[in-house]
Design an enzyme around this catalytic site. Structure first.
Site, PDB file in Angstrom:
ATOM      1  CD  GLU A   1      -0.366   0.553   4.574  1.00 48.10           C
ATOM      2  OE1 GLU A   1       0.309  -0.484   4.735  1.00 48.10           O
ATOM      3  OE2 GLU A   1      -1.613   0.527   4.441  1.00 48.10           O
TER       4      GLU A   1
ATOM      5  CG  HIS B   1      -1.959  -1.100   1.158  1.00 49.75           C
ATOM      6  ND1 HIS B   1      -2.447  -1.721   2.284  1.00 49.75           N
ATOM      7  CD2 HIS B   1      -2.571  -1.687   0.093  1.00 49.75           C
ATOM      8  CE1 HIS B   1      -3.336  -2.641   1.920  1.00 49.75           C
ATOM      9  NE2 HIS B   1      -3.420  -2.637   0.592  1.00 49.75           N
TER      10      HIS B   1
ATOM     11  CG  HIS C   1       0.413  -4.066   5.125  1.00 48.26           C
ATOM     12  ND1 HIS C   1      -0.366  -3.606   4.089  1.00 48.26           N
ATOM     13  CD2 HIS C   1       0.847  -5.302   4.749  1.00 48.26           C
ATOM     14  CE1 HIS C   1      -0.409  -4.518   3.127  1.00 48.26           C
ATOM     15  NE2 HIS C   1       0.324  -5.555   3.502  1.00 48.26           N
TER      16      HIS C   1
ATOM     17  CD  GLU D   1      -1.657  -3.428   9.180  1.00 47.42           C
ATOM     18  OE1 GLU D   1      -1.184  -2.297   8.971  1.00 47.42           O
ATOM     19  OE2 GLU D   1      -2.405  -4.016   8.369  1.00 47.42           O
TER      20      GLU D   1
END
Length: 453
Positions: free
Chosen positions: A169, A166, A298, A369
């Site tokens: 990010e 993504h 991510h 994350e």
């Protein structure tokens, strides 16, 4: 002249329309509301949610219209997220491990150059960069290998690290560069670094989605751009692109809750599995190697996610599930990230990279994350190094778990102990890694003077 200009725009396929993103909060929200948002195609990516209290998340102009049509009121936390993130980025930062010119983050060109710089500085351990294929707009998707005897394909466990599926990010790849430098700089002084480089083959794909990241640089040169997907034109009103992390084949398109069939949605999965050159490049590379474990980075939410993410009831083999949990508990013991499946922690997904890596190839793949709610998609410049540091231990353990990893447990009867007396030790050795041990295991005993084995 005017008509010629229009023709050139169409030919170059750059008809993206800039879209604003806001951070909003909706009060008095419960699980039924959250499900309604998902079924209505409202992306609640990285939502901060308290059952019965509120939900806070980033939302596009496109999804705001859907929210209003459902009759929900909301409070605006940040009217323009790009502007907010950009305001926290600066070039007045510590130059630790060499930060970049985009508020401390590397631009795509700087990230590529950094791979060349690392290889030139450590040619015995780092391969020249390898192109895995071209992105939709024709940019190389680069990978490097790090190991001793780097030019030889040895019979060693192979470990994979990826970043930036993504495009908004950047911590997903900045922490990987930090880890790479740590390994190389500490080879002669740290036993873990030496063990990893001597006995593992590490592969890094820092930026899976270069087009989306370059678009973010073009609209926000100092950082903060909010483009998530790749750059295929899928929506005339904005939010163009296909979400690479919904484009993998395993359970692709299972439902419209875990991904979207709407080309304007942030989780648009594409027209078919592996329709995108970015995911094709990852697929072909993975299928040509023998990875045991992977980290697909991510941001954000301070989470460590493992498969399966498509179902609330995890159909995974119980032994493998226990291994995923055991490793996750270890990896998060210092950064205190929450661990679990996507449905445990966030929401269902399908067509996702880790589900594909494990479901098709048996790779123990995790999605970290990186960063807290306050860090967001573009953490402030002074958070780049701390966030990289808090993911160093998980990265080290990932490499160690990828091969043989011998654990010992010792039991001895309780004291007090008498001089000249014999006592027995019960010692248990176990291989908690994902590969068989190679060769003889040597066990050494070290004790204070006066104690003999």
């Amino acid at each position: 002249m005017y008509n010629l200009f229009i023709i050139s725009i169409i030919f170059l396929n750059i008809s993206f329309s800039y879209q604003n993103y806001m951070q909003i909060r909706i009060n008095h929200v419960n699980s039924d509301d959250v499900q309604l948002f998902q079924y209505s195609g409202i992306d609640i990516d990285h939502a901060y949610y308290e059952e019965g209290n509120f939900i806070e998340f980033a939302i596009s102009e496109y999804d705001i219209d859907k929210l209003i049509s459902l009759g929900y009121n909301y409070d605006v936390i940040h009217q323009d997220l790009q502007e907010f993130y950009s305001s926290r980025l600066t070039n007045n930062y510590s130059r630790e491990f060499g930060l970049g010119s985009m508020g401390g983050y590397y631009t795509w060109e700087e990230a590529v150059q950094r791979l060349d710089d690392i290889q030139a500085e450590y040619p015995d351990f780092v391969s020249e960069k390898i192109s895995l294929g071209l992105s939709f707009q024709g940019r190389d998707i680069w990978a490097i290998k790090i190991s001793d005897n780097v030019d030889i394909d040895e019979n060693e466990p192979e470990i994979l690290y990826t970043g930036m599926h993504h495009a908004r990010e950047p911590m997903s790849f900045m922490n990987l560069y930090y880890y790479i430098y740590w390994l190389l700089e500490n080879y002669n002084s740290n036993q873990d670094a030496k063990n990893i480089l001597d006995n593992r083959e590490l592969w890094f794909i820092p930026i899976v989605n270069p087009d989306g990241y370059e678009y973010n640089r073009s609209i926000a040169p100092n950082g903060g751009g909010m483009q998530r997907k790749n750059m295929r034109n899928t929506c005339g009103s904005g939010a163009d692109g296909i979400d690479p992390n919904r484009n993998y084949s395993y359970m692709w398109g299972l439902d419209d809750q875990g991904s979207s069939s709407d080309g304007c949605n942030e989780t648009y999965r594409g027209s078919s599995p592996f329709s995108e050159p970015e995911t094709q490049a990852v697929r072909d590379f993975v299928e040509g190697r023998d990875f045991t474990i992977a980290m697909n980075y991510h941001s954000y939410s301070n989470l460590l996610i493992y498969p399966f993410g498509y179902s609330y009831e995890n159909p995974m083999d119980i032994n493998d599930l226990n291994t995923f949990i055991e490793y996750a508990q270890d990896m998060t013991q210092y950064n205190n990230y929450q661990w679990g499946t996507g449905t445990d922690l966030l929401y269902p997904v399908n067509g996702e990279a880790c589900d594909w890596m494990y479901g098709v190839h048996g790779i123990f793949a995790y999605t970290p994350e990186v960063g807290s709610q306050s860090d967001g998609f573009w953490p402030p410049s002074n958070r780049i190094v701390p966030l990289s540091e808090e993911n160093l231990y998980p990265n080290i353990r990932t490499a160690l778990y990828g091969g043989a990893l011998i654990s010992s447990e010792l039991n001895i009867q309780d004291g007090p102990y008498q001089s000249g007396t014999l006592y027995s030790l019960d010692i248990s050795l176990s291989n908690i890694g994902l590969s068989s041990s190679n060769g003889i295991i040597e066990l050494n005993f070290l004790a204070d003077p006066g104690i003999d084995f």
